[in-house]
Design an enzyme around this catalytic site. Sequence first.
Site, PDB file in Angstrom:
ATOM      1  NE  ARG A  50      -2.467   1.153   3.586  1.00  0.00           N
ATOM      2  CZ  ARG A  50      -3.179   1.058   4.707  1.00  0.00           C
ATOM      3  NH1 ARG A  50      -4.475   0.783   4.631  1.00  0.00           N
ATOM      4  NH2 ARG A  50      -2.636   1.205   5.890  1.00  0.00           N
ATOM      5  CE  LYS A 149      -2.272   4.760   6.932  1.00  0.00           C
ATOM      6  NZ  LYS A 149      -3.363   5.471   7.583  1.00  0.00           N
ATOM      7  CD  GLU A 182     -11.914   6.323   5.150  1.00  0.00           C
ATOM      8  OE1 GLU A 182     -11.395   5.243   5.468  1.00  0.00           O
ATOM      9  OE2 GLU A 182     -11.292   7.209   4.538  1.00  0.00           O
TER      10      GLU A 182
HETATM   11  N1  PMP Z   1      -9.438   4.951   7.136  1.00  0.00           N
HETATM   12  C1  PMP Z   1      -8.582   5.924   7.441  1.00  0.00           C
HETATM   13  C2  PMP Z   1      -8.885   7.314   7.021  1.00  0.00           C
HETATM   14  C3  PMP Z   1      -7.398   5.625   8.140  1.00  0.00           C
HETATM   15  O1  PMP Z   1      -6.533   6.599   8.435  1.00  0.00           O
HETATM   16  C4  PMP Z   1      -7.147   4.293   8.533  1.00  0.00           C
HETATM   17  C5  PMP Z   1      -5.880   3.951   9.257  1.00  0.00           C
HETATM   18  N2  PMP Z   1      -5.849   4.526  10.538  1.00  0.00           N
HETATM   19  C6  PMP Z   1      -8.090   3.313   8.220  1.00  0.00           C
HETATM   20  C7  PMP Z   1      -9.220   3.677   7.495  1.00  0.00           C
HETATM   21  C8  PMP Z   1      -7.883   1.877   8.593  1.00  0.00           C
HETATM   22  O2  PMP Z   1      -6.853   1.309   7.797  1.00  0.00           O
HETATM   23  P1  PMP Z   1      -5.887   0.186   8.343  1.00  0.00           P
HETATM   24  O3  PMP Z   1      -6.720  -0.958   8.727  1.00  0.00           O
HETATM   25  O4  PMP Z   1      -4.976  -0.111   7.215  1.00  0.00           O
HETATM   26  O5  PMP Z   1      -5.169   0.764   9.515  1.00  0.00           O
END
Ligand code: PMP
Length: 288
Positions: A50, A149, A182
């Site tokens: 990622r 990200k 989300e």
């Molecule tokens: N959405 C956002 C905006 C995030 O910053 C994160 C990570 N903190 C997630 C979802 C969850 O992703 P992950 O499971 O890869 O930590």
Amino acid sequence: MKIYLDGKFVDQADAKISVFDHGLLYGDGVFEGIRLYQGNIFRLDAHLERLEYSAKALLLKMPWSRAEIAEATAETCRQNGLTDGYIRLVVTRGVGDLGLSPWLCPVPSIFIIAAKIALYPAEHYTTGLSICTVATRRMNPAALPPAVKSLNYLNNILAKIEAKQAGCLEAIMLNDQGYVAECTGDNLFIVHKGEILTPAASQGALKGITRDAIFDIAAELKIPMREVNLTRYDVWNADECFLTGTAAEVIPVVKLDGREIGTGKPGTITGRVLGAFHRRVVVEGTKI
Ligand code: PMP
């Protein structure tokens, strides 16, 4: 604490980045939040993939191989004597001038911090979170894809501020069309009539690594799961709701916008998913 910074381990006090680094000046960079469980880094390869995808989206060429970054990540944990913790891996565009131009930043920087994190108070894992919907919309993927990200988290921070002002620890962000994207730092799932439902990444969600694990867990537990467009109405009327994230892990949600979800208590499917997640975290890790 020892920080990995551009190939060396330095003390926390000496871990410094230039004020001309575009990661600082413009949020031009990418990062990962990764978990270490009992000496195993959870889904490290997926995180590094990622990271590469995020960097590619920004035309940020990383001069390190995936194996080199993986080794630096593991070594940062070892140097700090950690067996359980949270790892923050950051790649910045590097030092440039005061203009936007990324091509004037020839050398990206990388740093890795291995520490501890506790996102939500422990009791919420048994009692569940009460969350709200905030007015700040998740960024349109045509402006800046939420799948990247990047170091520019202001969209999420604005939403987090609104959540706090409303007395909530987490909040739902809708996309431009009014569908659930989300939460500010977590992916969202509901359980409805025995099925697990979650918005597609194309609706403005980060492709969470924990979210991916939920698909595998649903298959393991033989619980049907699909990606669908969700409105607030769907969440209000869900039987169960939970959030996932590297820091949050799997946390139940029992109230949204003042409406109790299901029985108003963490649901049984959520509990089964949480249990399966805890069983997986060690076995799916890379030994440091
Ligand atoms: N959405 C956002 C905006 C995030 O910053 C994160 C990570 N903190 C997630 C979802 C969850 O992703 P992950 O499971 O890869 O930590």
